[in-house]
Motif scaffolding. Structure first.
Motif, PDB file in Angstrom:
ATOM      1  N   THR A 195      12.086  50.136  24.441  1.00 22.57           N
ATOM      2  CA  THR A 195      11.528  51.186  23.579  1.00 22.57           C
ATOM      3  C   THR A 195      10.013  51.099  23.470  1.00 22.57           C
ATOM      4  OG1 THR A 195      11.840  49.805  21.601  1.00 22.57           O
ATOM      5  CG2 THR A 195      13.627  51.332  22.185  1.00 22.57           C
ATOM      6  N   LEU A 196       9.434  49.971  23.864  1.00 26.05           N
ATOM      7  CA  LEU A 196       7.975  49.850  23.831  1.00 26.05           C
ATOM      8  C   LEU A 196       7.319  50.661  24.950  1.00 26.05           C
ATOM      9  CD1 LEU A 196       7.571  46.019  23.116  1.00 26.05           C
ATOM     10  CD2 LEU A 196       7.474  47.915  21.481  1.00 26.05           C
ATOM     11  N   VAL A 197       8.083  50.996  25.988  1.00 28.15           N
ATOM     12  CA  VAL A 197       7.527  51.769  27.109  1.00 28.15           C
ATOM     13  C   VAL A 197       7.030  53.135  26.659  1.00 28.15           C
ATOM     14  CG1 VAL A 197       8.007  52.796  29.351  1.00 28.15           C
ATOM     15  CG2 VAL A 197       8.924  50.526  28.802  1.00 28.15           C
ATOM     16  N   PRO A 198       7.852  53.943  25.936  1.00 35.25           N
ATOM     17  CA  PRO A 198       7.320  55.221  25.462  1.00 35.25           C
ATOM     18  C   PRO A 198       6.193  55.074  24.452  1.00 35.25           C
ATOM     19  CG  PRO A 198       9.515  54.839  24.570  1.00 35.25           C
ATOM     20  CD  PRO A 198       9.297  53.816  25.628  1.00 35.25           C
ATOM     21  N   VAL A 199       6.182  53.987  23.689  1.00 36.50           N
ATOM     22  CA  VAL A 199       5.073  53.758  22.755  1.00 36.50           C
ATOM     23  C   VAL A 199       3.768  53.595  23.522  1.00 36.50           C
ATOM     24  CG1 VAL A 199       4.129  52.208  21.003  1.00 36.50           C
ATOM     25  CG2 VAL A 199       6.582  52.717  21.023  1.00 36.50           C
ATOM     26  N   ILE A 200       3.796  52.729  24.522  1.00 36.17           N
ATOM     27  CA  ILE A 200       2.588  52.491  25.318  1.00 36.17           C
ATOM     28  C   ILE A 200       2.175  53.764  26.060  1.00 36.17           C
ATOM     29  CG2 ILE A 200       1.633  51.153  27.235  1.00 36.17           C
ATOM     30  CD1 ILE A 200       3.568  48.893  26.459  1.00 36.17           C
ATOM     31  N   ALA A 201       3.145  54.427  26.669  1.00 36.22           N
ATOM     32  CA  ALA A 201       2.838  55.648  27.426  1.00 36.22           C
ATOM     33  C   ALA A 201       2.269  56.734  26.516  1.00 36.22           C
ATOM     34  CB  ALA A 201       4.097  56.149  28.123  1.00 36.22           C
ATOM     35  N   ALA A 215       1.601  66.014  22.974  1.00 35.94           N
ATOM     36  CA  ALA A 215       2.768  65.449  23.667  1.00 35.94           C
ATOM     37  C   ALA A 215       2.733  63.926  23.639  1.00 35.94           C
ATOM     38  CB  ALA A 215       2.817  65.951  25.109  1.00 35.94           C
ATOM     39  N   GLY A 216       1.544  63.338  23.870  1.00 37.50           N
ATOM     40  CA  GLY A 216       1.408  61.885  23.819  1.00 37.50           C
ATOM     41  C   GLY A 216       1.716  61.340  22.439  1.00 37.50           C
ATOM     42  N   LEU A 234      -1.353  55.856  25.456  1.00 40.60           N
ATOM     43  CA  LEU A 234      -2.268  56.045  26.589  1.00 40.60           C
ATOM     44  C   LEU A 234      -2.511  57.532  26.855  1.00 40.60           C
ATOM     45  CD1 LEU A 234      -0.990  53.331  29.110  1.00 40.60           C
ATOM     46  CD2 LEU A 234      -3.082  53.277  27.717  1.00 40.60           C
ATOM     47  N   LEU A 235      -1.443  58.336  26.780  1.00 42.82           N
ATOM     48  CA  LEU A 235      -1.580  59.772  27.027  1.00 42.82           C
ATOM     49  C   LEU A 235      -2.425  60.441  25.947  1.00 42.82           C
ATOM     50  CD1 LEU A 235      -0.658  62.022  28.939  1.00 42.82           C
ATOM     51  CD2 LEU A 235       1.337  62.371  27.450  1.00 42.82           C
ATOM     52  N   ALA A 236      -2.190  60.065  24.685  1.00 43.35           N
ATOM     53  CA  ALA A 236      -2.973  60.636  23.589  1.00 43.35           C
ATOM     54  C   ALA A 236      -4.433  60.208  23.662  1.00 43.35           C
ATOM     55  CB  ALA A 236      -2.366  60.215  22.247  1.00 43.35           C
ATOM     56  N   ILE A 268       5.406  58.412  18.815  1.00 42.31           N
ATOM     57  CA  ILE A 268       6.136  58.376  17.545  1.00 42.31           C
ATOM     58  C   ILE A 268       7.635  58.222  17.785  1.00 42.31           C
ATOM     59  CG2 ILE A 268       6.761  59.769  15.539  1.00 42.31           C
ATOM     60  CD1 ILE A 268       3.927  60.926  15.625  1.00 42.31           C
ATOM     61  N   ILE A 269       8.170  58.951  18.772  1.00 38.35           N
ATOM     62  CA  ILE A 269       9.596  58.802  19.110  1.00 38.35           C
ATOM     63  C   ILE A 269       9.885  57.388  19.593  1.00 38.35           C
ATOM     64  CG2 ILE A 269      11.390  59.562  20.716  1.00 38.35           C
ATOM     65  CD1 ILE A 269      10.148  62.343  20.605  1.00 38.35           C
TER      66      ILE A 269
END
Length: 400
Positions: free
Chosen positions: A215-221, A371-372, A224-226, A377-378
C-alpha cells in the motif's frame, strides 16, 4: 420567581464543554443540575421553591443517592452518547479552521519559527488553566477543570524524548505552508507511513505483512505525481513537509517505547499531550529567538500596522487554541473507535482540508496534481486498513 428551563441547545453546548474539560467538572455540573431539577419538582408539586442545599444541610448520602439516580438516566448517558460525535465534529471543524487560519497568519506574519512557538504558548496557557484550581462559590475547596498529572523528575525526562520530536515536527509543519500551499503540504504529509515502517523496523525490528508494504506504492506514486505537477512548487515546503513526517514518525515510535510502562499518575491521553506541549514550548522558544529574534520586532510592527493590533492578536489566539483543541478532539475521537473507522475518518478529514483550502485560497491545481493527491490519499487509507487487519491477526495469534 420565574422558572426557566434550559433550552436543548444550551444543554448540548454544556455537554460539549464537559467533554473537553473532563469528568471532575462534569460531576460538579451534574450535581448542580440535580439541584435545579429537584427544585423544579418541588415547585411544581408544592408551588414554592425549596433551596435544596439549605434543606439538605450536609446530608451527603441523600444527595449522593439523588445524584446517582440522575446520572444513571440523564446527563451522564447523554454525555456518553454525544462524546464520539462531538469529538469527531470538533476534530474536523477545528482542523479545517486551523489549517486555513495558520496560512492566513503566515501570509501577513512570515515568522514560522516564532509562530509555532506562539501556538504552543497558547496551548500551554490553556492546559495550565484547566489544571489550575479555581474557586467556586458553592465549594470551600477550589476545583480544577481537569485533574493534573503527577510526575517525577525522571518521568519528565522520559517524556522529553517524545516532546523533542513533537516540537520539531510541529516546527516543520508550520514552516511547510509558509512556503507552499495548504493542499500541497497535506499531500506531502501523506508520506508519513513510509517513515513509520522504516523506523519500526530499525528501532523495534518490527515487520508488517506484505499487503501493508504494497500500500506504500500508491502513497509514494501519488506524492511524486502531485509534487511534479504542483504549480506553486517550493523546495522549502517539500523538504519541511518530509522532515515533519520524519519527526512525527519518530515521535510515534519513541512514544511506543516510552509508554510501554506506566508513567506517573493520572497521565491520560489529554494530560500527556498537555505535558508534551509544555516541554515542546521550552524546546522551541530558544531556537525561535535565535533564528528570528533579530527581525521579529520590526516584522511584528509592520504586521500590526497592516492588519491592526486587535485583529492580529485575535488571529494568534484563535490559531493556537484551534491547534491545541483539535489535537485533543482527535485523541478523544480516535481512542473511541475501531482502527478501520479511524482510517476512514482520517482520510475524509484530509480530503476536506485539501478541498476547502483550495477553494478558500483559490490555489491553482492541475488535473495531474489532483489525481496525484487522490492516489496518495487512497494509498494512506489502504495502508491504514491493511495495518489494522495485520494488527488484528497478530492479536489473534497471541490469544491462541
Amino acid at each position: 420567581m420565574v422558572l426557566v428551563r434550559l433550552p436543548v441547545l444550551q444543554h448540548a453546548l454544556c455537554t460539549a464543554f464537559l467533554l473537553i474539560v473532563g469528568p471532575s467538572v462534569a460531576s460538579e455540573c451534574l450535581q448542580r443540575d440535580v439541584e435545579r431539577r429537584s427544585m423544579l419538582r418541588h415547585a411544581k408539586r408544592d408551588r414554592w421553591l425549596v433551596q435544596l442545599p439549605r434543606q439538605l444541610g450536609g446530608t451527603k448520602n441523600s444527595f449522593e443517592l439523588i445524584a446517582q439516580i440522575h446520572v444513571h438516566g440523564g446527563s451522564a448517558s447523554l454525555l456518553k452518547a454525544l462524546k464520539v460525535p462531538l469529538a469527531f465534529a470538533g476534530w474536523y471543524l477545528l482542523s479545517i479552521y486551523y489549517s486555513i487560519m495558520n496560512k492566513q497568519v503566515l501570509k501577513v506574519w512570515n515568522f514560522p519559527c516564532t509562530f509555532s512557538v506562539t501556538q504552543l504558548a497558547v496551548g500551554s496557557l490553556w492546559i495550565l488553566l484547566l489544571w489550575s484550581p479555581l474557586p467556586l462559590p458553592a465549594r470551600k475547596a477550589p476545583i480544577s477543570l481537569r485533574s493534573p498529572p503527577r510526575l517525577s523528575r525522571g518521568d519528565f525526562g522520559k517524556l522529553y524524548s517524545v516532546a523533542i520530536w513533537l516540537a520539531l515536527g510541529h516546527l516543520m509543519s508550520t514552516i511547510a505552508p509558509a512556503y507552499g500551499t495548504v493542499a500541497f503540504t497535506n499531500v506531502v504529509k501523506t508520506a508519513e507511513p513510509i517513515f513509520t515502517c522504516i523506523f519500526a523496523a530499525l528501532f523495534f525490528g518490527q515487520t508488517f505483512s506484505l499487503p501493508v508494504y504494497l500500500t506504500l506504492v500508491p502513497v509514494i506514486a501519488g506524492v511524486l505525481l502531485a509534487t511534479a505537477s504542483e504549480v506553486s512548487f517550493s523546495t522549502a515546503s517539500l523538504v519541511s513537509g518530509l522532515l515533519s513526517n520524519v519527526c512525527f514518525a519518530l515521535r510515534a515510535t519513541t512514544a511506543k517505547r516510552v509508554m510501554g510502562e506506566p508513567i506517573g499518575e493520572n497521565l491520560t491521553a489529554q494530560n500527556l499531550y498537555g505535558v508534551l506541549t509544555l516541554q515542546a514550548l521550552g524546546t522551541l522558544l530558544p531556537f525561535a529567538l535565535f533564528v528570528e529574534g533579530g527581525q521579529i520586532v520590526t516584522g511584528t510592527i509592520t504586521t500590526v500596522k497592516a492588519v491592526g493590533l486587535f485583529a492580529f492578536a485575535k488571529m494568534l489566539l484563535l490559531t493556537g487554541l484551534s491547534h491545541y483543541m483539535y489535537n485533543e478532539c482527535a485523541f478523544l475521537a480516535l481512542s473511541s473507535v475501531h482502527p478501520v473507522t479511524h482510517a476512514v475518518a482520517n482520510t475524509v478529514k484530509r480530503i476536506a482540508v485539501i478541498v476547502l483550502s483550495v477553494l478558500y485560497f483559490r490555489d491553482p491545481l492541475t488535473l495531474t496534481g489532483a489525481a496525484g493527491s487522490a492516489v496518495a490519499i487512497i494509498g494512506v487509507l489502504l495502508y491504514s486498513l491493511a495495518k489494522a487487519q495485520w494488527a488484528a491477526s497478530q492479536a489473534g495469534i497471541k490469544a491462541q
